[in-house]
Scaffold this motif. Structure first.
Motif, short mmCIF file in Angstrom:
data_model
loop_
_atom_site.label_atom_id
_atom_site.label_comp_id
_atom_site.label_asym_id
_atom_site.label_seq_id
_atom_site.Cartn_x
_atom_site.Cartn_y
_atom_site.Cartn_z
N VAL A 191 -14.63 79.04 -74.69
CA VAL A 191 -16.05 78.68 -74.57
C VAL A 191 -16.71 79.00 -75.90
O VAL A 191 -16.93 80.17 -76.24
N SER A 241 -14.75 74.28 -74.53
CA SER A 241 -16.09 73.90 -74.07
C SER A 241 -17.06 74.18 -75.20
O SER A 241 -17.14 75.31 -75.69
N CYS A 247 -22.51 70.96 -70.72
CA CYS A 247 -21.86 72.21 -71.13
C CYS A 247 -22.02 73.28 -70.07
O CYS A 247 -21.08 74.02 -69.75
N PRO A 276 -14.43 83.72 -74.80
CA PRO A 276 -15.71 83.31 -75.40
C PRO A 276 -15.70 83.49 -76.91
O PRO A 276 -15.10 84.43 -77.44
N LEU A 292 -19.72 79.24 -77.73
CA LEU A 292 -21.16 79.36 -77.48
C LEU A 292 -21.93 79.32 -78.80
O LEU A 292 -21.76 80.19 -79.65
N TRP A 296 -26.10 78.40 -63.56
CA TRP A 296 -25.96 78.42 -65.01
C TRP A 296 -26.15 79.82 -65.58
O TRP A 296 -25.38 80.29 -66.42
N TYR A 337 -25.87 75.36 -77.24
CA TYR A 337 -24.93 75.15 -76.15
C TYR A 337 -25.67 74.92 -74.83
O TYR A 337 -25.32 74.04 -74.04
N VAL A 384 -19.81 85.14 -68.71
CA VAL A 384 -18.99 84.85 -69.89
C VAL A 384 -19.36 85.78 -71.04
O VAL A 384 -18.49 86.13 -71.87
N LEU A 386 -19.15 75.21 -67.95
CA LEU A 386 -19.01 76.67 -67.91
C LEU A 386 -18.94 77.19 -66.48
O LEU A 386 -18.15 78.09 -66.17
#
Length: 680
Positions: free
Chosen positions: A114, A61, A126, A146, A116, A182, A120, A189, A130
């Motif tokens: 992920v 991601s 995105c 991450p 980041l 979000w 992001y 994360v 997540l």
């Protein structure tokens, strides 16, 4: 076994270790990642992964504009080079909401990376990815890794700094529920231990480290099939789970009891492979009776310190761990849920060093001990004991057929013969394996000719002894000699060291080892040559019968009384002895200072017990290839000790400061130096 070094200078060994430790720190990119965190992230959440049908190894991601053509492209390339399949979303049409195809890709990946970056959070795509990833992590234990690319993890966790500003712009005009999802996902994360790439760091090394870590996680999460298809294993697992009570927070010690060759270690190994991922820490210490005796050459307290050091080193993956006292294990483990398997325990001191009290371990911990000595379990206060019984007749036939035919049932025309062999052999799994390997590939006529000979062996020697002796007698003379060398001295030693020691004693030692392995008389494990207890005992009995009344005429001496008799005799004369192995808990009364003078053919020495006078080495054979003597009491070897063919010198925990007072040329010009050295 302790590892061996090819350095002949202890100072060089120390310097090398320091250099490697320093080098290791250069690759330490993770922040605050303890061994427990690594193991938890790699395995504890993967309990439910095995039954799933995975489409991809990795789902990345990321925000394309930040990393797609640079950092991410290199990561994906490195993953491909390791055979790791990643989901690529180039062909998916992007929209504000992630569609079913993308959800399927996320849920069909073992690991989600992920990545980041600064922008992001500018993409609702995105952020919705997540949210789905964190949902998969919670629902079925998907591993999430991450990677903070030129970004402070704190800014992600708290949504501050430039990252927070970007998120703020994205949230304008959005539904409150979406914003909360979000932010919650970003906070979650950011709390997972991961990788942190800062400007100026060596990205190539970081990418290699990431790919290696992903590969290791995939290996740990791969379903184990090592024991699939083993006859009767599922019923034994069901029995063991009733004893283990894995759902209970009670700390429980369990004994697996049975005679040699009945399958105790196989049951314990299967349990460990199936359930170790459910524990914070786990360790399988195998073959304790054989592997850890070298450390037990002093008083009980020193023995326990050495054993606890080995135990804690393996459990915590810390090779440099210090154990100043016996309270370390309890202090470090009292709040940890651990799975410990102590295999082939034969001394109470071993349990007292590694698992004396249940209070040493955290709630839900399980300590499994395999042994053939019920007194060891009772002395340790273990009430939960599983006695391993012989398999049923049907199971025994299936076991035999697996080795004889490669399937659980006889080939056409062999059913009656297979049943007859099964009846003769009985139900001991070791005997079924050895005899199955013996008959493998034979014609029907060969079977019929072999059966009468097998019956005679059983009548003369008793059931299991006759079975094993029958398989030994079928070897050619060269392979018989190799079998006896391993049984009397080399069981549990590294394969390469054994090959080097015996390369001039046999025409083709590697081929001989292959033959013994094919006949199920030896097996290799973690680079070591191993032999079951019953075969080990058989080999020593065969050598002992070479000359019952005169031990000096045998090839190997393993009994302390016989060793004492030979080493106390300083009369001139030749001897057939090529190997001496004095076990750690066996002592002899005294040795003559000229004890080794008549042992002119001596090649292998292991002194773990007490009573051997080091001064007697003045007259030792120059043919010597192996000298294993922990706790060697002298600061240097006698000046006349001058072996020219030494391959393995092991004198750990000794008083040895140097080999000789003066310089010596051990080797002839052009010869390679000895390979294995371990000093203090």
């Amino acid at each position: 076994m302790d590892s061996y070094f090819s350095l002949t200078n202890p100072n060089l060994v120390a310097s090398a270790i320091c250099f490697l430790a320093l080098l290791g720190t250069l690759f330490f990119y993770r922040k605050s990642r303890s061994h427990q965190e690594k193991k938890t992230m790699a395995t504890s959440s993967l309990t439910l992964l095995a039954p799933r049908n995975w489409k991809y190894h990795v789902f990345p991601s990321f925000h394309g504009a930040d990393v797609r053509t640079n950092f991410l492209s290199h990561v994906l390339k490195e993953l491909r080079s390791k055979g790791i399949d990643s989901f690529i979303d180039n062909d998916i049409e992007r929209s504000k909401l992630i569609g079913p195809e993308l959800v399927e890709a996320i849920r069909g990946s073992r690991i989600a990376i992920v990545l980041l970056s600064r922008n992001y959070a500018s993409s609702t795509w995105c952020l919705n990815e997540l949210v789905e990833i964190m949902k998969c992590r919670e629902e079925f234990g998907q591993t999430v890794m991450p990677l903070f690319y030129e970004l402070d993890p704190t800014d992600v966790k708290k949504q501050t700094g430039d990252f927070g500003k970007v998120l703020g712009k994205t949230c304008r005009g959005k539904e409150k529920e979406d914003i909360q999802r979000w932010k919650r996902a970003l906070t979650q994360v950011a709390q997972i231990a991961g990788f942190h790439s800062a400007k100026g760091e060596n990205e190539a090394e970081l990418i290699e480290y990431i790919a290696t870590d992903v590969s290791n996680k995939l290996n740990l999460s791969a379903p184990c099939s090592d024991f699939d298809g083993l006859v009767g294993m599922e019923s034994r697992m069901a029995e063991m789970r009733r004893v283990l009570q894995l759902d209970s927070d009670e700390v429980r010690k369990i004994g697996i009891l049975g005679p040699p060759g009945i399958g105790k270690t196989t049951i314990a190994r299967s349990l460990f492979n199936r359930h170790s991922q459910d524990f914070q820490l786990s360790v399988f210490m195998d073959n304790i009776k054989k592997k850890y005796v070298i450390m037990a050459c002093s008083d009980d307290y020193s023995v326990k310190l050495d054993l606890q050091k080995q135990f804690m080193s393996q459990l915590t993956n810390d090779t440099g761990i210090k154990i100043p006292h016996l309270g370390v294990a309890k202090d470090r483990l009292k709040d940890k849920k651990v799975l410990v398997v102590l295999d082939d325990v034969d001394q109470l001191v071993q349990l007292e060093a590694m698992a004396k009290e249940t209070s040493w371990f955290g709630p839900g911990s399980r300590i499994i001990i395999t042994t053939q000595d019920e007194n060891v379990l009772k002395a340790s206060g273990i009430d939960h004991i599983h006695r391993v019984n012989l398999p049923s007749d049907d199971e025994a036939l299936q076991m035999f057929c697996l080795y004889a035919f490669g399937q659980k049932y006889p080939k056409n025309g062999f059913k009656k013969l297979a049943c007859e062999v099964r009846s003769l052999v009985g139900g001991l799994p070791l005997g079924l394996r050895v005899m199955g390997s013996y008959f493998r590939g034979m014609s029907e006529q060969d079977w019929r000719e072999a059966l009468p000979r097998l019956k005679i062996h059983l009548d003369r020697n008793g059931e299991i002894a006759g079975i094993l002796k029958f398989s030994y007698d079928a070897l050619n003379d060269e392979d018989k000699r190799l079998f006896l060398h391993i049984a009397c001295f080399f069981s549990g030693e590294p394969v390469d060291m054994v090959e080097r020691c015996l390369e001039k004693c046999f025409q083709d030692v590697r081929q001989g080892l292959r033959v013994l392995s094919e006949k199920s008389l030896i097996y290799s494990k973690s680079g070591l040559i191993m032999m079951s207890t019953l075969l080990f005992q058989l080999g020593r009995q065969i050598v002992q019968k070479e000359s019952i009344s005169e031990p000096g005429k045998r090839q190997f001496l393993n009994d302390a009384i016989d060793i004492g008799e030979v080493l106390s005799d300083d009369k001139a004369g030749n001897s057939s002895v090529i190997g001496i192995d004095l076990e750690w808990n066996k002592d002899i009364t005294w040795t003559s200072e000229r004890a080794f003078e008549r042992l002119s053919n001596l090649e292998f020495i292991r002194i773990l017990g007490k009573g051997v006078n080091p001064l007697s080495m003045n007259y030792i054979s120059r043919k010597l290839k192996v000298l294993i003597w922990p706790m060697f009491p002298m600061p240097c070897f006698p000046s006349r000790f001058n072996p020219e063919f030494l391959v393995n010198l092991f004198v750990r925990n000794s008083n040895l400061e140097k080999l000789w007072e003066e310089n010596k040329l051990l080797l002839k010009p052009g010869e390679a130096p000895f390979l294995y050295w371990e000093c203090n």
